[in-house]
Design an enzyme around this catalytic site. Structure first.
Site: not given
Ligand code: GRF
Length: 190
Positions: A13-15, A90, A93, A107, A109, A145, A174
């Site tokens: 969950g860093s994004n 992951m 859908l 999304n 990627h 994707d 990202e």
């Molecule tokens: C990221 O690299 C994203 O592009 C991919 O999964 C990873 C998730 O990273 N779909 P985080 O959980 O946001 O750290």
């Protein structure tokens, strides 16, 4: 337009955290109204809770795909979500779910799509000896994707890079890209 964002995660969950922070600081106008994980061990859920964000775990192992998606959609509608941001989610859908959502699903990627769709993108990029990789934000359609590309960021791969260093470099991009795309969507959906 300010969206009611629902973020879907499966892990770290860093994004997600980065989007929550951008919303809290006012960098984006949208609000994060819920974070949903399909995985009960997702670290991201703890992080979201720390920031007082509504969270829900729908353990996909306990449901049929249909029931999982029904629970998910019911929850998102209850929370008035009008933009779904997948961030390390992951689960694929179904076409039916996508059709029944009458709002946008995007999304992120970790590759320059349409190259390296699917899993193990960093490893495959290193093994193929490509010189550039990066990340892509795209609309979600029924194929993995494969939906229309919204924006991309490029990362140069040097001879010293390995899977982990590339992953770190791309993840930094990202975080920037997700906020840029959200700002543009807010501007373009007035
Ligand atoms: C990221 O690299 C994203 O592009 C991919 O999964 C990873 C998730 O990273 N779909 P985080 O959980 O946001 O750290």
């Amino acid at each position: 337009m300010a969206f009611n964002i629902g973020i879907l995660i499966s892990g770290n969950g860093s994004n997600m955290l980065n989007i929550i922070k951008a919303s809290k600081s006012g960098e984006i106008n949208s609000k994060i109204v819920t974070v949903v994980s399909n995985n009960s061990d997702a670290l991201g859920i703890k992080k979201a809770k720390k920031h007082n964000i509504n969270t829900k775990t729908i353990n996909h192992k306990l449901y049929s795909k249909n029931d999982f998606e029904k629970n998910l959609l019911d929850h998102l509608k209850k929370k008035n979500v009008n933009l779904i941001c997948l961030a390390g989610f992951m689960k694929v859908l179904s076409a039916d779910f996508i059709k029944r959502c009458n709002f946008k699903i995007i999304n992120i990627h970790p590759s320059l799509l349409p190259s390296f769709k699917g899993l193990d993108t960093h490893k495959r990029a290193i093994n193929m000896n490509v010189k550039y990789s990066g990340c892509t934000i795209h609309y979600v359609n029924k194929d993995i994707d494969s939906g229309p590309i919204i924006d991309q960021e490029i990362v140069r791969i040097t001879k010293n890079d390995n899977e982990l260093s590339l992953k770190k470099k791309i993840l930094m991009k990202e975080h920037k890209l997700y906020i840029k795309v959200l700002k543009n969507l807010e501007k373009n959906c007035e």
